[in-house]
Structures are given as C-alpha cells and as structure tokens.
Design a protein around this motif. Structure first.
Motif, PDB file in Angstrom:
ATOM      1  N   GLY A  29       0.836  -1.203   0.000  1.00 35.44           N
ATOM      2  CA  GLY A  29       0.000   0.000   0.000  1.00 35.44           C
ATOM      3  C   GLY A  29       0.869   1.250   0.000  1.00 35.44           C
ATOM      4  O   GLY A  29       0.495   2.293   0.534  1.00 35.44           O
ATOM      5  N   TYR A  30       2.076   1.164  -0.569  1.00 32.27           N
ATOM      6  CA  TYR A  30       3.021   2.281  -0.607  1.00 32.27           C
ATOM      7  C   TYR A  30       2.963   2.957  -1.982  1.00 32.27           C
ATOM      8  O   TYR A  30       2.488   2.390  -2.958  1.00 32.27           O
ATOM      9  CB  TYR A  30       4.454   1.775  -0.405  1.00 32.27           C
ATOM     10  N   LEU A  31       3.554   4.147  -2.036  1.00 31.81           N
ATOM     11  CA  LEU A  31       3.705   4.820  -3.315  1.00 31.81           C
ATOM     12  C   LEU A  31       4.862   4.163  -4.064  1.00 31.81           C
ATOM     13  O   LEU A  31       5.908   3.869  -3.475  1.00 31.81           O
ATOM     14  CB  LEU A  31       4.024   6.307  -3.074  1.00 31.81           C
ATOM     15  N   TYR A  32       4.686   3.958  -5.370  1.00 29.97           N
ATOM     16  CA  TYR A  32       5.765   3.420  -6.191  1.00 29.97           C
ATOM     17  C   TYR A  32       6.340   4.567  -6.995  1.00 29.97           C
ATOM     18  O   TYR A  32       5.589   5.297  -7.645  1.00 29.97           O
ATOM     19  CB  TYR A  32       5.197   2.345  -7.124  1.00 29.97           C
ATOM     20  N   PHE A  33       7.651   4.749  -6.944  1.00 27.64           N
ATOM     21  CA  PHE A  33       8.224   5.830  -7.740  1.00 27.64           C
ATOM     22  C   PHE A  33       9.474   5.361  -8.481  1.00 27.64           C
ATOM     23  O   PHE A  33      10.474   4.977  -7.870  1.00 27.64           O
ATOM     24  CB  PHE A  33       8.549   7.058  -6.867  1.00 27.64           C
ATOM     25  N   ASP A  34       9.403   5.402  -9.823  1.00 30.68           N
ATOM     26  CA  ASP A  34      10.499   4.964 -10.680  1.00 30.68           C
ATOM     27  C   ASP A  34      11.284   6.202 -11.132  1.00 30.68           C
ATOM     28  O   ASP A  34      10.821   6.971 -11.979  1.00 30.68           O
ATOM     29  CB  ASP A  34       9.884   4.235 -11.882  1.00 30.68           C
ATOM     30  N   THR A  35      12.474   6.400 -10.573  1.00 25.19           N
ATOM     31  CA  THR A  35      13.231   7.637 -10.854  1.00 25.19           C
ATOM     32  C   THR A  35      13.773   7.709 -12.284  1.00 25.19           C
ATOM     33  O   THR A  35      14.048   8.798 -12.783  1.00 25.19           O
ATOM     34  CB  THR A  35      14.417   7.789  -9.877  1.00 25.19           C
ATOM     35  N   GLY A  36      13.922   6.559 -12.950  1.00 32.83           N
ATOM     36  CA  GLY A  36      14.396   6.544 -14.343  1.00 32.83           C
ATOM     37  C   GLY A  36      13.487   7.387 -15.231  1.00 32.83           C
ATOM     38  O   GLY A  36      13.935   8.027 -16.196  1.00 32.83           O
ATOM     39  N   VAL A  37      12.208   7.413 -14.860  1.00 35.02           N
ATOM     40  CA  VAL A  37      11.203   8.175 -15.596  1.00 35.02           C
ATOM     41  C   VAL A  37      11.578   9.661 -15.670  1.00 35.02           C
ATOM     42  O   VAL A  37      11.378  10.320 -16.692  1.00 35.02           O
ATOM     43  CB  VAL A  37       9.840   7.984 -14.865  1.00 35.02           C
ATOM     44  N   GLY A 127       7.622   9.224   3.352  1.00 32.90           N
ATOM     45  CA  GLY A 127       7.706   7.790   3.662  1.00 32.90           C
ATOM     46  C   GLY A 127       6.695   6.944   2.916  1.00 32.90           C
ATOM     47  O   GLY A 127       6.053   7.408   1.975  1.00 32.90           O
ATOM     48  N   SER A 128       6.535   5.696   3.358  1.00 31.14           N
ATOM     49  CA  SER A 128       5.650   4.718   2.699  1.00 31.14           C
ATOM     50  C   SER A 128       5.871   4.728   1.190  1.00 31.14           C
ATOM     51  O   SER A 128       4.934   4.943   0.412  1.00 31.14           O
ATOM     52  CB  SER A 128       4.182   5.003   3.023  1.00 31.14           C
TER      53      SER A 128
END
Ligand code: DC
Length: 236
Positions: A29-37, A127-128
C-alpha cells in the motif's frame, strides 16, 4: 514496530526492478516511484525542443525548470503510471529509441542529477514509498530502511527485453538488443557521478533464475526480518 517505510530498489536496465518495485508497493500500500522516468522525461523534453543533448548548459537549465509529474493510473493501456511534463502526457514517448539513445548522456550531467535528486528526496520525505533507480540506496536515500540491489546477467536481461518486444507484436533482433544492453551497462557503470554500484548495506538479489513471485517472496521476508530487527533494537 512498523514496516520499513522507505525502500530503495536499485539495479541495471531490465533487471526486473520496476515490475518488482511496483508489485511490492502495491502489496504494501506504498507509493511506487520509478526515478528513471525523470531522466527520461528530461531527455524527451530536450529532444522535443530540438536542444542539442550535448549542450550541458542548456540541458541543465531545462532540467532545473521542467515540471515533471508522475501520477498513478491513467488510460488503461498497460501503463503503471502517467508521466506528464508541462501538462503533456509523455508516458509512452519516454520509452522511444531516441530517448533510449540519449538518456544515459543526459543523466550524466551533474546539474541534471542535482535537480532531479532534490525532487526525488522531496517525494520520498513522507515515507511509505518504494523508490526505484540506480543510485537510490547510495545517493538519493542513503538512510533508506531497506536497500535492495537487483542483478541479472546481460544475456538474461536481453532475453527479457526481446520477449517483451515480441509480445507487443513488434520485430526484434536479440543480438542487437544484447549489444545495446552491454553498451548501456558500461555507460551507467562508468558514469563519473552516481555510478551504478550497490550500497555497502544493500541486499543483492540475483534474478537470473528467479521468477517475479520468488523475488517478491524474498523481499517480503527481508521486510519481516527488518521489522523484527527494529523491535529488538527498540527494546535495548
Ligand atoms: O531505469 P531506466 O532504464 O528507466 O533509466 C533510464 C536512464 O536513467 C538510465 O540510463 C540510467 C538513468 N538513471 C539514473 O542515472 N539514475 C537513476 N536513479 C535512474 C535512472
């Protein structure tokens, strides 16, 4: 004791880190963040404005002022998220061969990295979050609660990319993909700033012979271990 709140997943191109990161975030239930984007979005903005990608000054200035937004969901076309720059949906454009060809160069510029890293830290501050990239555990979030580095051989990663392209009904040449993969690995590894190396306290997962499910199970075990360790340390 709560679960690790900041999870850093680093790894090479096509190591499976994005799929694993997205699924893990969903389960927690966390945020997903792909920095490559973000590096891809800057590269796309450079090319679409007809800026010479070798012009460090102009590229850096653009990276410092460009508004990049990553939103969950969007049209149901297989995307994990929607990427916008200045309000324009560029989710698929950032995967183009033109962007692939220049993203490593653009991401090697110190001012570009500084601008994007500052944004990444702001995004992770609450966080999360499962943040995915190349330098999350080493540079962006050295204090992350859990650091994972995913590794797979160039052959295995080229095979994955090859099948991915065939599944989209497109033509692909395995040897060409393998060559490009090795070339990008070399560029990413030899970048003078933020080279792709695992953090000294990262857990390294070799994914060559592991299914997505097995990797996720391993990560969940690590999360439980981290939680238990936190409880022991709290009692001391
Ligand atoms: O993970 P990806 O293939 O979408 O990354 C695209 C490029 O961005 C890749 O060449 C490396 C760079 N990158 C980076 O330098 N630092 C990150 N944290 C993420 C990606």
């Amino acid at each position: 004791m709560s679960k690790p709140s900041t999870i850093a997943i680093d790894g090479s191109a096509a190591s499976g880190k994005s799929t694993v990161g997205a699924r893990l975030a969903q389960r927690l239930g966390y945020l997903y963040f792909d920095t490559g984007v973000m590096y891809r979005a800057v590269t796309w903005a450079v090319l679409s404005r007809k800026i010479n990608p070798e012009n460090v000054e102009v590229v850096s200035e653009l990276a410092e002022k460009l508004l990049i937004e990553v939103k969950p969901n969007g049209p149901q076309d297989g995307r994990l998220y929607t990427v916008l720059t200045d309000g324009q949906d560029i989710t698929w454009q950032i995967r183009s061969p033109e962007v692939e060809a220049y993203v490593s160069l653009v991401s090697s510029y110190p001012r570009v990295r500084a601008a994007l890293i500052a944004q990444q830290r702001r995004i992770a501050a609450s966080g999360s979050i499962v943040m995915v990239g190349r330098d999350i555990g080493t540079v962006v979030l050295p204090e992350a609660d859990l650091k994972v580095f995913m590794h797979a051989s160039a052959e295995e990663r080229a095979r994955r990319r090859y099948h991915e392209i065939l599944t989209q009904g497109k033509q692909a040449d395995f040897e060409e993909i393998l060559k490009a993969m090795r070339e990008r690995d070399k560029q990413d590894r030899e970048k003078p700033i933020s080279p792709m190396v695992p953090a000294s306290d990262a857990v390294i997962i070799e994914t060559d012979n592991l299914s997505l499910e097995s990797v996720l199970t391993r990560l969940e075990q690590l999360i439980v271990a981290e939680q238990t360790m936190g409880q022991v340390e709290n009692k001391r």
